[in-house]
Write an enzyme that holds these catalytic residues in place. Structure first.
Site, PDB file in Angstrom:
ATOM      1  N   THR A  43     -36.099 -36.805  11.990  1.00  0.00           N
ATOM      2  CA  THR A  43     -35.638 -37.419  13.244  1.00  0.00           C
ATOM      3  C   THR A  43     -36.323 -36.723  14.421  1.00  0.00           C
ATOM      4  O   THR A  43     -36.757 -37.387  15.370  1.00  0.00           O
ATOM      5  CB  THR A  43     -34.104 -37.289  13.396  1.00  0.00           C
ATOM      6  OG1 THR A  43     -33.484 -37.567  12.154  1.00  0.00           O
ATOM      7  CG2 THR A  43     -33.570 -38.219  14.455  1.00  0.00           C
TER       8      THR A  43
ATOM      9  N   CYS B 180     -27.148 -25.019   9.422  1.00  0.00           N
ATOM     10  CA  CYS B 180     -28.611 -24.937   9.367  1.00  0.00           C
ATOM     11  C   CYS B 180     -29.063 -23.515   9.034  1.00  0.00           C
ATOM     12  O   CYS B 180     -30.193 -23.308   8.616  1.00  0.00           O
ATOM     13  CB  CYS B 180     -29.200 -25.403  10.692  1.00  0.00           C
ATOM     14  SG  CYS B 180     -28.454 -24.563  12.094  1.00  0.00           S
TER      15      CYS B 180
ATOM     16  N   ASN C 221     -22.743 -31.382  11.601  1.00  0.00           N
ATOM     17  CA  ASN C 221     -22.253 -30.242  10.802  1.00  0.00           C
ATOM     18  C   ASN C 221     -21.315 -29.317  11.581  1.00  0.00           C
ATOM     19  O   ASN C 221     -20.331 -28.826  11.041  1.00  0.00           O
ATOM     20  CB  ASN C 221     -23.413 -29.478  10.184  1.00  0.00           C
ATOM     21  CG  ASN C 221     -24.335 -28.878  11.204  1.00  0.00           C
ATOM     22  OD1 ASN C 221     -24.534 -29.452  12.273  1.00  0.00           O
ATOM     23  ND2 ASN C 221     -24.890 -27.737  10.919  1.00  0.00           N
TER      24      ASN C 221
ATOM     25  N   GLU D 183     -32.913 -22.279  22.251  1.00  0.00           N
ATOM     26  CA  GLU D 183     -31.673 -22.440  23.010  1.00  0.00           C
ATOM     27  C   GLU D 183     -31.089 -21.052  23.251  1.00  0.00           C
ATOM     28  O   GLU D 183     -31.627 -20.047  22.797  1.00  0.00           O
ATOM     29  CB  GLU D 183     -30.700 -23.315  22.220  1.00  0.00           C
ATOM     30  CG  GLU D 183     -31.221 -24.729  22.014  1.00  0.00           C
ATOM     31  CD  GLU D 183     -30.207 -25.661  21.375  1.00  0.00           C
ATOM     32  OE1 GLU D 183     -29.698 -25.339  20.292  1.00  0.00           O
ATOM     33  OE2 GLU D 183     -29.923 -26.716  21.971  1.00  0.00           O
TER      34      GLU D 183
ATOM     35  N   GLU E 298     -34.221 -28.575  17.691  1.00  0.00           N
ATOM     36  CA  GLU E 298     -33.666 -27.620  16.711  1.00  0.00           C
ATOM     37  C   GLU E 298     -33.506 -28.389  15.412  1.00  0.00           C
ATOM     38  O   GLU E 298     -32.650 -29.260  15.311  1.00  0.00           O
ATOM     39  CB  GLU E 298     -32.299 -27.107  17.193  1.00  0.00           C
ATOM     40  CG  GLU E 298     -32.324 -26.378  18.514  1.00  0.00           C
ATOM     41  CD  GLU E 298     -33.072 -25.063  18.439  1.00  0.00           C
ATOM     42  OE1 GLU E 298     -33.223 -24.519  17.334  1.00  0.00           O
ATOM     43  OE2 GLU E 298     -33.532 -24.600  19.496  1.00  0.00           O
TER      44      GLU E 298
ATOM     45  N   THR F 188     -35.438 -32.708  10.562  1.00  0.00           N
ATOM     46  CA  THR F 188     -36.841 -32.582  10.965  1.00  0.00           C
ATOM     47  C   THR F 188     -37.514 -33.947  11.119  1.00  0.00           C
ATOM     48  O   THR F 188     -38.288 -34.171  12.046  1.00  0.00           O
ATOM     49  CB  THR F 188     -37.580 -31.685   9.943  1.00  0.00           C
ATOM     50  OG1 THR F 188     -37.041 -30.359  10.070  1.00  0.00           O
ATOM     51  CG2 THR F 188     -39.079 -31.639  10.194  1.00  0.00           C
TER      52      THR F 188
HETATM   53  P1  NDP Z   1     -30.003 -36.403  12.002  1.00  0.00           P
HETATM   54  O1  NDP Z   1     -31.384 -36.058  12.400  1.00  0.00           O
HETATM   55  O2  NDP Z   1     -29.810 -37.528  11.054  1.00  0.00           O
HETATM   56  O3  NDP Z   1     -29.128 -36.757  13.272  1.00  0.00           O
HETATM   57  C1  NDP Z   1     -28.935 -35.885  14.360  1.00  0.00           C
HETATM   58  C2  NDP Z   1     -28.527 -36.686  15.576  1.00  0.00           C
HETATM   59  O4  NDP Z   1     -29.609 -37.532  15.954  1.00  0.00           O
HETATM   60  C3  NDP Z   1     -27.343 -37.625  15.336  1.00  0.00           C
HETATM   61  O5  NDP Z   1     -26.583 -37.727  16.512  1.00  0.00           O
HETATM   62  C4  NDP Z   1     -28.036 -38.917  15.015  1.00  0.00           C
HETATM   63  O6  NDP Z   1     -27.230 -40.037  15.186  1.00  0.00           O
HETATM   64  C5  NDP Z   1     -29.186 -38.876  15.995  1.00  0.00           C
HETATM   65  N1  NDP Z   1     -30.324 -39.734  15.671  1.00  0.00           N
HETATM   66  C6  NDP Z   1     -30.687 -40.222  14.449  1.00  0.00           C
HETATM   67  N2  NDP Z   1     -31.805 -40.995  14.588  1.00  0.00           N
HETATM   68  C7  NDP Z   1     -32.134 -40.987  15.896  1.00  0.00           C
HETATM   69  C8  NDP Z   1     -33.174 -41.595  16.656  1.00  0.00           C
HETATM   70  N3  NDP Z   1     -34.099 -42.375  16.097  1.00  0.00           N
HETATM   71  N4  NDP Z   1     -33.208 -41.364  17.988  1.00  0.00           N
HETATM   72  C9  NDP Z   1     -32.290 -40.581  18.576  1.00  0.00           C
HETATM   73  N5  NDP Z   1     -31.277 -40.000  17.915  1.00  0.00           N
HETATM   74  C10 NDP Z   1     -31.203 -40.181  16.588  1.00  0.00           C
HETATM   75  O7  NDP Z   1     -29.347 -35.075  11.464  1.00  0.00           O
HETATM   76  P2  NDP Z   1     -27.925 -34.889  10.814  1.00  0.00           P
HETATM   77  O8  NDP Z   1     -26.869 -35.378  11.751  1.00  0.00           O
HETATM   78  O9  NDP Z   1     -27.989 -35.430   9.423  1.00  0.00           O
HETATM   79  O10 NDP Z   1     -27.789 -33.290  10.788  1.00  0.00           O
HETATM   80  C11 NDP Z   1     -28.264 -32.497   9.771  1.00  0.00           C
HETATM   81  C12 NDP Z   1     -29.581 -31.855  10.160  1.00  0.00           C
HETATM   82  O11 NDP Z   1     -29.428 -31.106  11.342  1.00  0.00           O
HETATM   83  C13 NDP Z   1     -30.064 -30.884   9.121  1.00  0.00           C
HETATM   84  O12 NDP Z   1     -31.440 -31.098   8.905  1.00  0.00           O
HETATM   85  C14 NDP Z   1     -29.853 -29.528   9.772  1.00  0.00           C
HETATM   86  O13 NDP Z   1     -30.718 -28.520   9.325  1.00  0.00           O
HETATM   87  C15 NDP Z   1     -30.083 -29.847  11.198  1.00  0.00           C
HETATM   88  N6  NDP Z   1     -29.476 -28.832  12.036  1.00  0.00           N
HETATM   89  C16 NDP Z   1     -30.291 -27.953  12.697  1.00  0.00           C
HETATM   90  C17 NDP Z   1     -29.753 -26.935  13.463  1.00  0.00           C
HETATM   91  C18 NDP Z   1     -30.633 -25.994  14.224  1.00  0.00           C
HETATM   92  O14 NDP Z   1     -30.121 -25.317  15.118  1.00  0.00           O
HETATM   93  N7  NDP Z   1     -31.914 -25.902  13.934  1.00  0.00           N
HETATM   94  C19 NDP Z   1     -28.303 -26.758  13.578  1.00  0.00           C
HETATM   95  C20 NDP Z   1     -27.545 -27.741  12.837  1.00  0.00           C
HETATM   96  C21 NDP Z   1     -28.122 -28.734  12.098  1.00  0.00           C
HETATM   97  P3  NDP Z   1     -26.453 -40.646  13.910  1.00  0.00           P
HETATM   98  O15 NDP Z   1     -25.492 -39.603  13.468  1.00  0.00           O
HETATM   99  O16 NDP Z   1     -25.790 -41.822  14.445  1.00  0.00           O
HETATM  100  O17 NDP Z   1     -27.496 -40.951  12.878  1.00  0.00           O
END
Ligand code: NDP
Length: 480
Positions: free
Chosen positions: A230, A282, A150, A461, A248, A228
């Site tokens: 993941t 987020c 994002n 963080e 996060e 959450t």
């Molecule tokens: P994901 O959990 O799908 O992916 C996040 C990252 O983790 C990506 O690089 C992804 O790779 C990787 N990933 C996925 N599966 C695995 C695994 N099994 N092991 C290790 N790494 C993995 O989230 P999104 O990218 O869809 O992001 C959106 C989410 O992020 C929303 O829920 C949002 O709320 C949250 N978010 C939270 C923030 C906070 O500060 N709390 C800030 C911004 C977003 P790949 O892309 O290749 O799947």
């Protein structure tokens, strides 16, 4: 077609298995480059490079380390235009947003931690007549940083910068959906004189490259931002290996509006907090609670303003919203609009795709959406949608709105609009959230703790919190 490469040991290289995956441009729905589909073999190469680099980087004087990271920050700034265009193209966000928020913030993240480390000190505890304790703060070694799509470079750098500043070597993976600016970062690291192997950037799928980072025994900590589910998987995998974890995760943030708010400011900020970055932040306030006495007035003005919000190609200077990040995400968000209808909600505006003229007719555009008439505890109001969709709900008392605000599994942030000082403090104290904004939204001071409670994450963080996470305290006692 352009093929991106991994950045390992200070050099760009193809993935060991030779496999690539397509990268789509959200604005047109077309594939525009390919990225390495990295796996455990690439992670192993990166870990080997990081192991070689660690003694050099961790023993370098703080002044030298800081100077390199300042150069890195300046390197991004010098290539501002290139980074802005890449971020907007890769993610679908308006060019203006990438230019005013994403890339300047990545510059600040590196600059902030490059200078913060100069002031980072550890504690000493004197025991009168007995001896003195002092605490060393050592870098952990090799750490993994995994970030979402994002705010691609913004969140990538938010992890990498403190990890490097504290003296660690990093294996980092951006989201496969938005790899481009992370790819460009390698060049800037080379130019800044970052020693080879200190920062390694791998591209690919979460389930392969990401998983291999999480599982590698030599990677001592995982700093993860993402969903959450993941996060839960990563915790289950990494915790038995005794890795340090910073998670996060998702949010479903309340935006609570009392009748005594500053109307104009509340309205313009609520439009942003609902739909900035197509609602894919987020911290966006996706559940809007409005005191009943002003509910109708709020609804009328808000819906009219949302309905006239311009959704357009990210390069269009009038665009307030661009495209959402992927086809899969577009379908997910639309499925929540259908769910809201099934749950008895009324779509007041939006709820459908926007089809632009050719050649952008297959882009992932969504009209910003406002829904009312839903119970606070229905799925639409409990699950994270992460798109340009908000619900509006009236409330009668502080107790009632607190109960509704705290009813989800999440607890990332909350916004309160009121001019009653006592109420503002009272509610800020009671809301389940790691971050509360009163009469504001997304005002960020990089020194403050950033993170959520409940299913929104573990750890914080920002500022010293990040430097503490990326260091291991060692207490030394000396007898008098
Ligand atoms: P994901 O959990 O799908 O992916 C996040 C990252 O983790 C990506 O690089 C992804 O790779 C990787 N990933 C996925 N599966 C695995 C695994 N099994 N092991 C290790 N790494 C993995 O989230 P999104 O990218 O869809 O992001 C959106 C989410 O992020 C929303 O829920 C949002 O709320 C949250 N978010 C939270 C923030 C906070 O500060 N709390 C800030 C911004 C977003 P790949 O892309 O290749 O799947």
């Amino acid at each position: 077609m352009e093929k991106l490469q991994n950045f390992i040991d200070g050099k760009y290289c193809a993935p060991a298995n030779g496999n690539y995956i397509d990268n789509y441009e959200p604005a047109s729905g077309m594939v525009y480059c390919q990225i390495p589909n990295s796996d455990a073999e690439d992670v192993e190469l990166a870990v080997k490079a990081a192991e070689r680099a660690f003694p050099i980087w961790s023993k370098m004087s703080i002044d030298e380390r800081s100077a390199i990271l300042v150069k890195l920050s300046q390197g991004i700034e010098a290539r501002m235009d290139e980074f802005v265009k890449a971020e907007s193209r890769d993610n679908g966000k308006p060019l203006s947003l990438a230019a005013h928020v994403d890339i300047p913030r990545a510059v600040s993240n590196f600059h902030f931690f490059a200078t913060a480390i100069l002031h980072y000190a550890s504690e000493s505890h004197n025991m009168e007549g007995v001896g003195v304790n002092y605490t060393l703060r050592k870098p952990l070694g090799i750490v993994g940083c995994i970030s979402p799509w994002n705010l691609p470079l913004y969140l990538f750098s938010w992890k990498i910068a403190p990890a490097l500043a504290a003296g660690n070597c990093v294996i980092a993976k951006p989201s496969e959906v938005t790899p481009y600016t992370a790819y460009l970062l390698g060049k800037v690291a080379q130019e800044a004189g970052l020693p080879d192997g200190v920062l390694n950037i791998l591209h690919g799928e979460g389930g392969a490259a990401g998983d291999a980072i999480v599982k590698h025994p030599k990677i001592k900590a995982i700093s993860f931002t993402g969903g959450t589910k993941t996060g839960e998987y990563i915790a289950r995998t990494a915790a038995p290996m005794f890795k340090k974890l910073s998670l996060e995760l998702g949010g479903k943030n309340p935006n609570i509006i009392f009748a005594d708010c500053d109307w104009k400011e509340m309205m313009s900020t609520t439009l942003r907090s609902s739909f900035a970055n197509q609602g894919q932040i987020c911290l966006c306030g996706s559940r809007i609670f409005v005191e009943r006495s002003i509910y109708d007035k709020f609804k009328e003005e808000f819906v009219q303003k949302v309905a006239s919000t311009v959704v357009a190609h990210p390069d269009d200077p009038t665009a307030k919203l661009g495209a959402v990040v992927s086809k899969m995400h577009l379908e997910k968000v639309l499925s929540y609009v259908e769910l809201a209808k099934e749950e008895g909600g009324t779509v007041l505006t939006g709820g459908e795709r926007v089809v632009l003229d050719a050649p952008y007719e297959n882009g992932y555009y969504l009209r910003p959406t406002v829904i009312e008439g839903l119970a606070y505890d229905c799925r639409t109001n409990q699950e994270e949608i992460f798109g340009p969709v908000v619900t509006i709900t009236p409330f009668d008392s502080e107790e009632e709105v607190l109960m509704m605000a705290n009813s989800t599994q999440y607890g990332l942030s909350a916004t309160l609009w009121t001019s009653n000082l006592q109420r503002a403090h009272r509610m800020a104290n009671e809301i389940d959230a790691g971050i509360v904004w009163i009469n504001a939204w997304l005002v960020r001071d990089l020194r403050t703790p950033f993170g959520g409670v409940k299913a929104s994450g573990v750890g914080r963080e920002g500022g010293w919190e990040a430097l503490r996470f990326f260091t291991e305290p060692k207490n030394v006692f000396v007898k008098y």
